[in-house]
Write a protein that holds these residues in place. Structure first.
Motif, short mmCIF file in Angstrom:
data_model
loop_
_atom_site.label_atom_id
_atom_site.label_comp_id
_atom_site.label_asym_id
_atom_site.label_seq_id
_atom_site.Cartn_x
_atom_site.Cartn_y
_atom_site.Cartn_z
N SER A 172 -37.80 -70.26 49.58
CA SER A 172 -38.33 -68.95 49.20
C SER A 172 -37.23 -68.04 48.65
O SER A 172 -37.43 -67.35 47.64
CB SER A 172 -38.99 -68.28 50.42
OG SER A 172 -40.06 -69.07 50.90
N LEU A 173 -36.06 -68.05 49.29
CA LEU A 173 -34.96 -67.22 48.83
C LEU A 173 -34.45 -67.67 47.47
O LEU A 173 -34.15 -66.84 46.59
CB LEU A 173 -33.82 -67.25 49.85
CG LEU A 173 -34.07 -66.51 51.17
CD1 LEU A 173 -32.94 -66.77 52.15
CD2 LEU A 173 -34.23 -65.01 50.92
N GLN A 174 -34.34 -68.99 47.27
CA GLN A 174 -33.86 -69.50 45.99
C GLN A 174 -34.86 -69.19 44.87
O GLN A 174 -34.46 -68.85 43.75
CB GLN A 174 -33.64 -71.01 46.08
CG GLN A 174 -32.43 -71.39 46.91
CD GLN A 174 -32.28 -72.89 47.01
OE1 GLN A 174 -31.66 -73.52 46.17
NE2 GLN A 174 -32.88 -73.46 48.04
N ALA A 175 -36.15 -69.35 45.16
CA ALA A 175 -37.16 -69.04 44.16
C ALA A 175 -37.10 -67.57 43.76
O ALA A 175 -37.21 -67.22 42.58
CB ALA A 175 -38.55 -69.40 44.69
N TRP A 209 -37.14 -77.67 30.22
CA TRP A 209 -35.99 -78.37 29.68
C TRP A 209 -35.31 -79.13 30.82
O TRP A 209 -35.45 -78.76 31.99
CB TRP A 209 -34.99 -77.39 29.08
CG TRP A 209 -35.51 -76.48 28.02
CD1 TRP A 209 -36.08 -75.26 28.20
CD2 TRP A 209 -35.48 -76.70 26.60
NE1 TRP A 209 -36.42 -74.70 26.99
CE2 TRP A 209 -36.06 -75.57 25.99
CE3 TRP A 209 -35.02 -77.74 25.80
CZ2 TRP A 209 -36.19 -75.45 24.62
CZ3 TRP A 209 -35.15 -77.63 24.42
CH2 TRP A 209 -35.73 -76.50 23.84
N LEU A 210 -34.55 -80.15 30.48
CA LEU A 210 -33.81 -80.89 31.50
C LEU A 210 -32.86 -79.97 32.26
O LEU A 210 -32.71 -80.07 33.49
CB LEU A 210 -33.03 -82.04 30.86
CG LEU A 210 -32.18 -82.89 31.80
CD1 LEU A 210 -33.06 -83.62 32.82
CD2 LEU A 210 -31.33 -83.89 31.01
N THR A 211 -32.23 -79.03 31.56
CA THR A 211 -31.25 -78.16 32.21
C THR A 211 -31.89 -77.06 33.06
O THR A 211 -31.18 -76.40 33.82
CB THR A 211 -30.32 -77.51 31.18
OG1 THR A 211 -31.09 -76.85 30.18
CG2 THR A 211 -29.41 -78.56 30.56
N ASP A 212 -33.20 -76.86 32.94
CA ASP A 212 -33.86 -75.95 33.88
C ASP A 212 -33.68 -76.46 35.30
O ASP A 212 -33.64 -75.68 36.25
CB ASP A 212 -35.36 -75.84 33.56
CG ASP A 212 -35.62 -75.13 32.25
OD1 ASP A 212 -34.73 -74.42 31.76
OD2 ASP A 212 -36.73 -75.30 31.71
N PHE A 213 -33.57 -77.79 35.42
CA PHE A 213 -33.34 -78.42 36.71
C PHE A 213 -31.84 -78.59 36.97
O PHE A 213 -31.31 -78.14 37.99
CB PHE A 213 -34.04 -79.78 36.76
CG PHE A 213 -33.84 -80.53 38.04
CD1 PHE A 213 -34.35 -80.07 39.24
CD2 PHE A 213 -33.14 -81.73 38.04
CE1 PHE A 213 -34.15 -80.76 40.43
CE2 PHE A 213 -32.93 -82.44 39.22
CZ PHE A 213 -33.45 -81.96 40.41
N LEU A 214 -31.13 -79.21 36.00
CA LEU A 214 -29.72 -79.53 36.21
C LEU A 214 -28.83 -78.30 36.32
O LEU A 214 -27.90 -78.26 37.12
CB LEU A 214 -29.21 -80.41 35.06
CG LEU A 214 -29.78 -81.83 34.96
CD1 LEU A 214 -29.15 -82.56 33.78
CD2 LEU A 214 -29.56 -82.61 36.24
N CYS A 215 -29.08 -77.30 35.48
CA CYS A 215 -28.21 -76.12 35.42
C CYS A 215 -28.86 -74.87 35.98
O CYS A 215 -28.24 -73.79 35.98
CB CYS A 215 -27.77 -75.86 33.99
SG CYS A 215 -26.87 -77.23 33.24
N GLY A 216 -30.10 -74.99 36.44
CA GLY A 216 -30.79 -73.85 37.04
C GLY A 216 -31.09 -74.08 38.51
O GLY A 216 -30.60 -73.36 39.38
N SER A 217 -31.87 -75.11 38.79
CA SER A 217 -32.28 -75.38 40.17
C SER A 217 -31.13 -75.91 41.02
O SER A 217 -30.92 -75.48 42.16
CB SER A 217 -33.44 -76.39 40.18
OG SER A 217 -34.52 -75.94 39.41
N ILE A 218 -30.39 -76.86 40.48
CA ILE A 218 -29.32 -77.49 41.26
C ILE A 218 -28.21 -76.50 41.64
O ILE A 218 -27.74 -76.50 42.78
CB ILE A 218 -28.77 -78.73 40.53
CG1 ILE A 218 -29.79 -79.86 40.61
CG2 ILE A 218 -27.44 -79.17 41.12
CD1 ILE A 218 -29.37 -81.16 39.96
N PRO A 219 -27.74 -75.63 40.72
CA PRO A 219 -26.74 -74.64 41.15
C PRO A 219 -27.21 -73.75 42.30
O PRO A 219 -26.41 -73.45 43.20
CB PRO A 219 -26.50 -73.82 39.88
CG PRO A 219 -26.75 -74.77 38.77
CD PRO A 219 -27.91 -75.60 39.24
N LEU A 220 -28.48 -73.35 42.30
CA LEU A 220 -28.98 -72.56 43.41
C LEU A 220 -28.93 -73.35 44.71
O LEU A 220 -28.59 -72.81 45.78
CB LEU A 220 -30.42 -72.11 43.12
CG LEU A 220 -30.59 -71.05 42.04
CD1 LEU A 220 -32.07 -70.83 41.72
CD2 LEU A 220 -29.95 -69.73 42.48
N ALA A 221 -29.27 -74.65 44.63
CA ALA A 221 -29.19 -75.50 45.82
C ALA A 221 -27.75 -75.68 46.28
O ALA A 221 -27.47 -75.71 47.48
CB ALA A 221 -29.84 -76.86 45.52
#
Length: 234
Positions: A99-102, A187-199
């Motif tokens: 929830s916080l990351q979202a 985009w692929l980087t929505d996950f690689l460079c967006g979601s993963i850095p937050l994690a």
């Protein structure tokens, strides 16, 4: 647990590196190459569009979330005593972190439409497979909320699950994170460079500082009481 300054700093730097290189445009060519490679196969590979449409339905997301929760519950069921309560606390902390990351992702001053919005000539599964209601576009795709969920689960698996679980969990998460990319909704980087850095930032603060231990020990006593009341404490 004491501070692990080296691990904490390493994860923060890696997260920053991913975000900065993305912001500077170093990933753009890869993004477009992956998108067009997948988008072309929607019309050239028989059955691929139907498969992509099927895995991008909302109920599939719910089923996957349930599957991930079952991994945690199975791990808890095999434990006993206070350890079972700790695992239940872990599930609560995981949900809170998502929830916080979202919320943090929504707060980023970045508006990036999905590739199917950027390229008018792109094939769309909503047109190729109109009888299946599936997501193939987003007006603001960065970072991927879908990816945040998977990245959060993956980081908890890496830090808290037995090693034998990882052989199933890691490939499963990586495979299930791809449907939105395959459909062109992200985009692929929505996950690689967006979601993963937050994690990664979350992992740095939770598992390389005393924070996760403190949260767990704070919640474990009430969790034990509930499990005993429900006759689930082994």
């Amino acid at each position: 647990m004491r501070w692990d300054l080296k691990g904490w700093l390493g994860l923060q730097l890696l997260a920053g590196l991913l975000l900065i290189t993305w912001w500077q445009g170093y990933w753009q060519e890869l993004d477009e190459s992956v998108f067009w490679w997948l988008n072309g196969r929607l019309v050239t590979q028989p059955g691929f569009a139907e498969l992509v449409a099927f895995v991008n339905q909302r109920w599939i997301d719910g089923a996957v979330a349930l599957l991930m929760a079952l991994f945690v519950f199975r791990h808890a069921w095999l434990a006993s005593g206070r350890e079972r309560a700790r695992i239940c606390c872990l599930l609560l902390i995981m949900a809170g972190c998502f929830s916080l990351q979202a919320a943090a992702g929504k707060a980023l001053p970045i508006e990036r439409p999905s590739p199917t919005k950027v390229f008018e000539q792109a094939e769309r599964i909503s047109e190729l497979v109109p009888h299946i209601k599936a997501k193939d576009a987003s007006g603001d795709s960065f970072p991927s909320d879908h990816g945040i969920g998977f990245a959060t689960f993956l980081l908890f698996a890496l830090y808290r699950f037995p090693r034998r679980y990882l052989y199933a969990v890691v490939p499963l998460v990586l495979a299930l994170a791809m449907p939105r990319v395959m459909s062109g909704a992200h985009w692929l980087t929505d996950f690689l460079c967006g979601s993963i850095p937050l994690a990664l930032i979350t992992a740095a603060w939770l598992f390389h500082t005393p924070l996760a231990h403190w949260l767990t020990e704070t919640l474990v006593a009430p969790a034990e009481k509930l499990l005993r009341r429900w006759q689930l404490q082994g």
